[in-house]
Design a protein around this motif. Structure first.
Motif, mmCIF file in Angstrom:
data_model
loop_
_atom_site.group_PDB
_atom_site.id
_atom_site.type_symbol
_atom_site.label_atom_id
_atom_site.label_comp_id
_atom_site.label_asym_id
_atom_site.label_seq_id
_atom_site.Cartn_x
_atom_site.Cartn_y
_atom_site.Cartn_z
ATOM 1 N N ASN A 146 0.821 -1.208 0.000
ATOM 2 C CA ASN A 146 0.000 0.000 0.000
ATOM 3 C C ASN A 146 0.861 1.267 0.000
ATOM 4 N N LEU A 147 1.897 1.283 0.836
ATOM 5 C CA LEU A 147 2.810 2.435 0.896
ATOM 6 C C LEU A 147 3.493 2.657 -0.446
ATOM 7 N N LEU A 148 3.960 1.584 -1.064
ATOM 8 C CA LEU A 148 4.653 1.696 -2.349
ATOM 9 C C LEU A 148 3.713 2.202 -3.437
ATOM 10 N N ASN A 149 2.493 1.686 -3.466
ATOM 11 C CA ASN A 149 1.528 2.128 -4.479
ATOM 12 C C ASN A 149 1.190 3.607 -4.311
ATOM 13 N N ARG A 150 1.006 4.041 -3.068
ATOM 14 C CA ARG A 150 0.684 5.452 -2.827
ATOM 15 C C ARG A 150 1.822 6.368 -3.273
ATOM 16 N N VAL B 20 1.912 6.508 -7.214
ATOM 17 C CA VAL B 20 0.845 7.341 -7.783
ATOM 18 C C VAL B 20 1.089 8.818 -7.469
ATOM 19 N N TYR B 21 1.510 9.117 -6.236
ATOM 20 C CA TYR B 21 1.740 10.512 -5.834
ATOM 21 C C TYR B 21 2.828 11.151 -6.701
ATOM 22 N N ALA B 22 3.951 10.453 -6.862
ATOM 23 C CA ALA B 22 5.061 11.004 -7.649
ATOM 24 C C ALA B 22 4.661 11.161 -9.110
ATOM 25 N N GLN C 127 5.098 19.610 4.067
ATOM 26 C CA GLN C 127 3.947 19.315 4.911
ATOM 27 C C GLN C 127 3.051 18.253 4.281
ATOM 28 N N ASP C 128 2.896 18.344 2.967
ATOM 29 C CA ASP C 128 2.061 17.377 2.252
ATOM 30 C C ASP C 128 2.649 15.969 2.342
ATOM 31 N N ILE C 129 3.977 15.881 2.163
ATOM 32 C CA ILE C 129 4.643 14.572 2.230
ATOM 33 C C ILE C 129 4.605 14.030 3.654
ATOM 34 N N ASP C 130 4.799 14.911 4.634
ATOM 35 C CA ASP C 130 4.705 14.475 6.032
ATOM 36 C C ASP C 130 3.336 13.851 6.307
ATOM 37 N N GLN C 131 2.318 14.520 5.796
ATOM 38 C CA GLN C 131 0.954 14.071 6.075
ATOM 39 C C GLN C 131 0.656 12.727 5.412
#
Length: 735
Positions: free
Chosen positions: A21-25, A28-30, A83-87
């Motif tokens: 899940n972490l890898l997929n997020r 997609v985000y990048a 901040q966005d990446i932290d969240q």
């Protein structure tokens, strides 16, 4: 371009429990953030962080490192924020992504300074988390693989930085495969002609020895199997850059190289490594001096293997390495082979720091310590590059402690590697029980004993002998401290003279009270500032005694005002000079040669501009200037704390004469002295005094006190006298 599921599958091959899940997020985000951005090749920009992540999957890194690789350009090149990446991914991943971004955002004056500052920041970031290095190296590797798409004028700069910084850094961290590819790509860019020539020769050799690698692999595997040893044998041909480097370092031609082919023998355990080595030495004749045991004595980056060179089939020399699978993982992947961060994602605790790891990272810890010691970026870059490029030698203390040093290191480097205080108090050494010079180059296995003295101060010339950054930095610090003490001693002497002249009493307590008004942190700093003429003695008097009123005076001498006296042309370290009033107040008219002044020439000849000179602090006399060749300096050999570095500061618009003595051996005949005096006059020399040092029936020895403009003028006078028929010998006193 690699698909999302393909990336996850690559990771699952070595880590079935990865956080899909972490890898997929992160994928997609990048991809969304980079959007329609393009690289110079025309490919979507997102292909770059994706390829960086793919390189890291070959190193079998943890999930967090892959996520950092996917996100490493988002803050810099998109509208993503910390901040966005932290969240979305956690504070720790946000910190690492921001740290990688800051490494690129430097706006410094010079390229060299920028490179130095980049390296400082990189190493400091690595000290916080080793994953920064993994991502940075993978990023550089992909940039090198696609360098031909970049503007051509950038190729050389990027390749040079890769060769000088990133490839050696990968090697220091034990990542040999990555180092080899970085060097290969950089070499191909920087030296295309040399690369092509060596590649052609390698291809010709390959054609000639088509079956060599296969033959050796087969014969070696079968021989080991017959002895009950299960081994994985693989052969390879060395890369062009490795061959080029050896040709340059050993000054040999291609035909003279003996180990173009190398083989790795991977076995189950350490005992089997030594058994397999014995089998090979019985099978093929060894090359003397080519055996190295890096199992009992690992390299500083953790590398372990047995190395040997033998004359194998086809009478071809080949190099063999014996190691276990665990050693092989470390040899290939270095820090990536250590599962430092498994199961750390999501725990919320602090990530492990470099200081918590094994001695594999001792070099990096020492380098980071050097950063805190305040050397300039340029010095740091120079010293770090020296250590990155050097092969190593392994030496021992008398108690058996192993000290790893760069090749070419001396006992001075050894002493500072043991401890800074050991280096600062080093006066000699014993190598393998014998007293040897401190400039001796150390060899593998040497036992080094450092001879120490508390009275020792490391001379500045040691910096040119030392090869390690740690030693050089420590020598510079010790030299600065010794110079500071010298200036403080001079400053105290100046203040004592001025206070006595004004009928005041000097004390440290009085100076302590005056520190705030003089903006000085301590009494020693104040004294050193006075010694360097940065703080006038009159200001110290005013600060210590607010009721003090300055009275100026003009001294007379030789028919001139004091301003005419200021003709002394030597300066010690920071120049002791200021306006005439300041010098009068100081009692330190440093441009004068009067004997009662704090700065004066040595007796019997002194020095002239053009001479190499040194200053000696003499109690009650100030600074005495000697030419470097003066025999009188022998008396101060055991007192390095009295020595000052000085240099000339001649005013070309206001030239003055300087005193010097010459000794002349002349025939005892009428008119001899007159001819000598005429020769001196013809060359614009000024005779101050003449005396007969020795008289015989045939010869006179005459000592002449002259005043000359500089060393060139003195040599001209000596040459003019030397050609006289009545002169048999002429030389400078103390020269």
């Amino acid at each position: 371009m690699m698909r999302q599921y393909e990336l996850v599958e690559r990771i699952q091959r070595y880590n079935p429990n990865c956080d899909e899940n972490l890898l997929n997020r992160a994928y997609v985000y990048a991809m969304q953030k980079h959007g329609l951005q393009k690289r110079a090749s025309g490919d979507p920009y997102f292909s770059h962080p994706l390829e960086v992540a793919a390189i890291l999957t070959d190193l079998k890194v943890d999930d967090a490192t892959i996520v950092i690789a996917l996100l490493h350009d988002t803050i810099e090149d998109t509208d993503a924020t910390r901040q966005d990446i932290d969240q979305k991914f956690g504070v720790e991943i946000g910190q690492l992504v921001e740290g990688l971004t800051k490494l690129k955002k430097l706006d410094l004056v010079s390229k060299r300074t920028a490179q130095a500052e980049n390296l400082r920041k990189l190493l400091l970031a690595i000290a916080e988390d080793l994953r920064v290095l993994l991502v940075k190296l993978a990023d550089r590797l992909h940039n090198m693989r696609t360098l031909h798409f970049a503007p051509e004028h950038k190729w050389a700069r990027i390749a040079e930085e890769t060769m000088e910084i990133y490839a050696p850094l990968a090697g220091r961290m034990g990542m040999q495969d990555m180092r080899d590819e970085l060097e290969h790509l950089a070499f191909k860019t920087l030296h295309p002609d040399a690369f092509a020539a060596i590649q052609t020769r390698l291809d010709e050799l390959q054609e000639k020895n088509q079956t060599l690698i296969a033959d050796i692999e087969t014969e070696l595997s079968e021989t080991l199997s017959k002895r009950g040893i299960t081994a994985e044998v693989s052969g390879r041909r060395k890369q062009p850059y490795s061959i080029f480097r050896k040709m340059i370092s050993k000054q040999v031609g291609f035909e003279q190289l003996s180990d173009i082919y190398g083989f790795r023998v991977i076995v189950d355990d350490v005992d089997t490594c030594y058994r397999a080595l014995g089998v090979v030495h019985q099978l093929w004749r060894t090359v003397p001096g080519r055996f190295k045991d890096y199992i009992s004595t690992p390299k500083q980056n953790g590398y372990q293997s047995l190395h040997t060179t033998v004359v194998g089939p086809h009478r071809q020399r080949v190099e063999l390495q014996f190691r276990t699978m665990e050693m092989h993982q470390v040899a290939e992947y270095g820090i990536a082979a250590h599962t430092l961060y498994k199961d750390k994602v999501g725990e919320g605790g602090q990530l492990p720091k470099i200081s918590e790891e094994t001695e594999v990272y001792a070099w990096l810890r020492q380098t980071v310590e050097a950063l805190a010691e305040g050397s300039s970026p340029e010095e740091f870059l120079e010293n770090t590059k020296l250590e990155l490029f050097q092969d190593q030698v392994f030496c021992f203390t008398p108690k058996g402690l192993l000290i790893a040093l760069p090749r070419g290191a001396t006992p001075i480097d050894f002493a500072y590697a043991v401890h800074t205080n050991v280096g600062n108090t080093c006066v000699g050494c014993k190598i393998n029980g014998r007293i040897m010079p401190l400039v001796t180059e150390l060899k593998n296995g040497d036992e080094v004993e450092i001879i120490r003295s508390k009275a020792q101060v490391p001379p500045p010339t040691w910096e040119t002998i030392a090869v390690t950054g740690k030693a050089r930095a420590a020598i510079r610090r010790a030299t600065r401290e010794a110079t500071r003490k010298q200036y403080a001693a001079l400053g105290r002497q100046v203040l004592e003279t001025v206070f006595v002249r004004e009928g005041r009493e000097l004390s440290d307590a009085l100076l302590e009270q005056a520190l705030p008004r003089l903006s000085q942190p301590s009494v020693p700093d104040l004294l050193a500032a006075v010694g360097r003429s940065e703080v006038p003695s009159a200001d110290v008097l005013k600060a210590a005694f607010p009721d003090y009123r300055e009275e100026r005076s003009t001294r007379q001498g030789r028919g001139h005002t004091e301003e005419g006296w200021y003709s002394f042309a030597a300066r010690a370290g920071v120049m002791f000079r200021g306006d005439t009033d300041q010098l009068t107040d100081l009692g330190l008219p440093i441009r004068s040669i009067a004997a009662d002044l704090p700065v004066r020439f040595a007796p019997d000849g002194g020095a002239v501009p053009g001479d190499r000179i040194v200053g000696i602090l003499t109690e009650g006399e100030g600074i005495t200037i000697y030419p470097i060749q003066s025999p009188a300096l022998v008396a101060f050999d055991d007192k390095p704390e009295l020595w000052l570095d000085v240099r000339w500061d001649v005013d070309a618009d206001d030239p003055i004469r300087f005193p010097v003595q010459i000794s002349i051996q002349s025939i005892n005949a009428p008119g001899s002295l007159a001819r000598i005096a005429q020769a001196i006059s013809d060359t614009d020399g000024n005779i101050d005094n003449i005396r007969m040092a020795r008289r015989t029936p045939d010869f006179h020895e005459i000592v002449v006190d002259l005043e000359v403009w500089d060393l060139k003028h003195l040599i001209s006078i000596i040459n003019q006298i030397r050609i006289l028929s009545n002169v048999s010998k002429v030389e400078r006193v103390n020269g």
